[in-house]
Design a protein around this motif. Sequence first.
Motif, mmCIF file in Angstrom:
data_model
loop_
_atom_site.group_PDB
_atom_site.id
_atom_site.type_symbol
_atom_site.label_atom_id
_atom_site.label_comp_id
_atom_site.label_asym_id
_atom_site.label_seq_id
_atom_site.Cartn_x
_atom_site.Cartn_y
_atom_site.Cartn_z
ATOM 1 N N GLY A 1 -16.950 95.271 -79.470
ATOM 2 C CA GLY A 1 -16.456 95.220 -78.093
ATOM 3 C C GLY A 1 -16.453 93.820 -77.508
ATOM 4 O O GLY A 1 -16.317 93.650 -76.303
ATOM 5 N N GLY A 2 -16.617 92.810 -78.353
ATOM 6 C CA GLY A 2 -16.627 91.438 -77.867
ATOM 7 C C GLY A 2 -17.942 91.016 -77.243
ATOM 8 O O GLY A 2 -18.018 89.976 -76.593
ATOM 9 N N SER A 3 -18.994 91.807 -77.435
ATOM 10 C CA SER A 3 -20.299 91.442 -76.872
ATOM 11 C C SER A 3 -20.803 90.169 -77.542
ATOM 12 O O SER A 3 -20.677 89.999 -78.747
ATOM 13 C CB SER A 3 -21.305 92.577 -77.064
ATOM 14 N N ILE A 4 -21.346 89.274 -76.749
ATOM 15 C CA ILE A 4 -21.869 88.017 -77.277
ATOM 16 C C ILE A 4 -23.272 88.273 -77.813
ATOM 17 O O ILE A 4 -24.166 88.689 -77.082
ATOM 18 C CB ILE A 4 -21.883 86.917 -76.190
ATOM 19 N N GLN A 5 -23.450 88.014 -79.107
ATOM 20 C CA GLN A 5 -24.723 88.260 -79.767
ATOM 21 C C GLN A 5 -25.575 86.998 -79.871
ATOM 22 O O GLN A 5 -26.794 87.081 -79.918
ATOM 23 C CB GLN A 5 -24.476 88.789 -81.190
ATOM 24 N N ASP A 6 -24.916 85.851 -79.935
ATOM 25 C CA ASP A 6 -25.644 84.615 -80.216
ATOM 26 C C ASP A 6 -24.783 83.425 -79.792
ATOM 27 O O ASP A 6 -23.563 83.460 -79.933
ATOM 28 C CB ASP A 6 -25.920 84.545 -81.722
ATOM 29 N N ILE A 7 -25.424 82.398 -79.283
ATOM 30 C CA ILE A 7 -24.763 81.112 -78.990
ATOM 31 C C ILE A 7 -25.678 80.025 -79.531
ATOM 32 O O ILE A 7 -26.873 80.004 -79.218
ATOM 33 C CB ILE A 7 -24.523 80.892 -77.485
ATOM 34 N N ARG A 8 -25.106 79.139 -80.354
ATOM 35 C CA ARG A 8 -25.891 78.043 -80.943
ATOM 36 C C ARG A 8 -25.284 76.708 -80.545
ATOM 37 O O ARG A 8 -24.065 76.547 -80.564
ATOM 38 C CB ARG A 8 -25.885 78.141 -82.468
ATOM 39 N N PHE A 9 -26.153 75.770 -80.217
ATOM 40 C CA PHE A 9 -25.744 74.409 -79.896
ATOM 41 C C PHE A 9 -26.441 73.457 -80.866
ATOM 42 O O PHE A 9 -27.638 73.594 -81.100
ATOM 43 C CB PHE A 9 -26.169 74.014 -78.472
ATOM 44 N N THR A 10 -25.701 72.498 -81.383
ATOM 45 C CA THR A 10 -26.347 71.438 -82.154
ATOM 46 C C THR A 10 -26.751 70.353 -81.168
ATOM 47 O O THR A 10 -26.383 70.394 -79.981
ATOM 48 C CB THR A 10 -25.376 70.846 -83.210
ATOM 49 N N GLU A 11 -27.481 69.384 -81.633
ATOM 50 C CA GLU A 11 -27.869 68.267 -80.766
ATOM 51 C C GLU A 11 -26.612 67.532 -80.262
ATOM 52 O O GLU A 11 -26.605 67.023 -79.143
ATOM 53 C CB GLU A 11 -28.811 67.311 -81.495
ATOM 54 N N ALA A 12 -25.571 67.488 -81.077
ATOM 55 C CA ALA A 12 -24.327 66.841 -80.644
ATOM 56 C C ALA A 12 -23.752 67.534 -79.409
ATOM 57 O O ALA A 12 -23.187 66.881 -78.525
ATOM 58 C CB ALA A 12 -23.306 66.849 -81.778
ATOM 59 N N ALA A 13 -23.905 68.839 -79.319
ATOM 60 C CA ALA A 13 -23.413 69.580 -78.154
ATOM 61 C C ALA A 13 -24.146 69.153 -76.889
ATOM 62 O O ALA A 13 -23.550 69.093 -75.811
ATOM 63 C CB ALA A 13 -23.587 71.079 -78.374
ATOM 64 N N MET A 14 -25.424 68.842 -77.039
ATOM 65 C CA MET A 14 -26.222 68.475 -75.877
ATOM 66 C C MET A 14 -25.819 67.105 -75.317
ATOM 67 O O MET A 14 -26.177 66.765 -74.193
ATOM 68 C CB MET A 14 -27.715 68.491 -76.232
ATOM 69 N N GLN A 15 -25.043 66.353 -76.089
ATOM 70 C CA GLN A 15 -24.593 65.030 -75.651
ATOM 71 C C GLN A 15 -23.227 65.068 -74.964
ATOM 72 O O GLN A 15 -22.737 64.042 -74.517
ATOM 73 C CB GLN A 15 -24.529 64.067 -76.855
ATOM 74 N N LEU A 16 -22.611 66.233 -74.875
ATOM 75 C CA LEU A 16 -21.248 66.342 -74.354
ATOM 76 C C LEU A 16 -21.151 66.208 -72.837
ATOM 77 O O LEU A 16 -20.075 65.939 -72.328
ATOM 78 C CB LEU A 16 -20.623 67.677 -74.779
ATOM 79 N N GLY A 17 -22.199 66.424 -72.132
ATOM 80 C CA GLY A 17 -22.129 66.439 -70.676
ATOM 81 C C GLY A 17 -21.828 67.859 -70.220
ATOM 82 O O GLY A 17 -21.229 68.651 -70.951
ATOM 83 N N SER A 18 -22.232 68.170 -69.010
ATOM 84 C CA SER A 18 -22.174 69.561 -68.551
ATOM 85 C C SER A 18 -20.759 70.124 -68.482
ATOM 86 O O SER A 18 -20.519 71.254 -68.915
ATOM 87 C CB SER A 18 -22.870 69.705 -67.200
#
Length: 181
Positions: free
Chosen positions: A57-74
Motif C-alpha cells: 500500500g505504499g507504506s514507508i517501512q524505512d528511510i536511510r541517510f548516509t553522511e553525504a545526505a546530512m551535508q545537503l542542507g535542509s
Amino acid sequence: MSAEFDQLVAEFESFQSKLKNVDDRFENLAGMQSELAALEVSASSPDRAVTVVAGPGGSIQDIRFTEAAMQLGSQRLSSVVMTTVREAVADAARTQAAIVQEYAGDDAPVVDQVLETQAQVTGVPVEELREKVNKGTRPPAPVGDEEESVVFRDDPPRPAAPRAESAADSYLKSVWDEEER
C-alpha cells in the motif's frame, strides 16, 4: 432429444470448468496475500545518499541517510527525501499490481491500469514505467560499509496483519459519505 441432452451436458461441463477455475484462483489467494504482506521495495536517490523502503500500500517501512545526505542542507535534503519517497511508493504500487496481476490472470489488467495512471500523474511514458516493472527495483544503498548511515525505522518491524478497516479509513469514508449528501 439427444441433441438437447448433448447441449445440456456441454453447458454443464463448461459450468464445471468455470467453477474449477474459480476454485483454483481462490486456492492461490493465500499465496497472493502472503506475497503482498511481504512486499518490500526500495528506491535510492541518484547519489545513493537517501534510500526509502516502501511496503504494501505504499507504506514507508524505512528511510536511510548516509553522511553525504546530512551535508545537503535542509531544503535540498527535504527535496531529495520527497522525490525518493515518491519513487519508492510508485515502485511499490507497480510491484503490488504485478503480484495481483499474476494471481488474477489476464482477465484484470491491473498493471496496465496502474502504469497508465502513473504516466498521467508523472508524465513518464508508460513504456518507461513498464521497463521498471520488468527490471524490478534497484538494491538499497549499502549500509555501514564505507560511511556511517543514519537510519530511521519503526522498531521493531511489525508483522503484516490482515487488512482491517483502520480508524483513518473509517474517518475518510464518513467524510466521503457526508460530501455525497
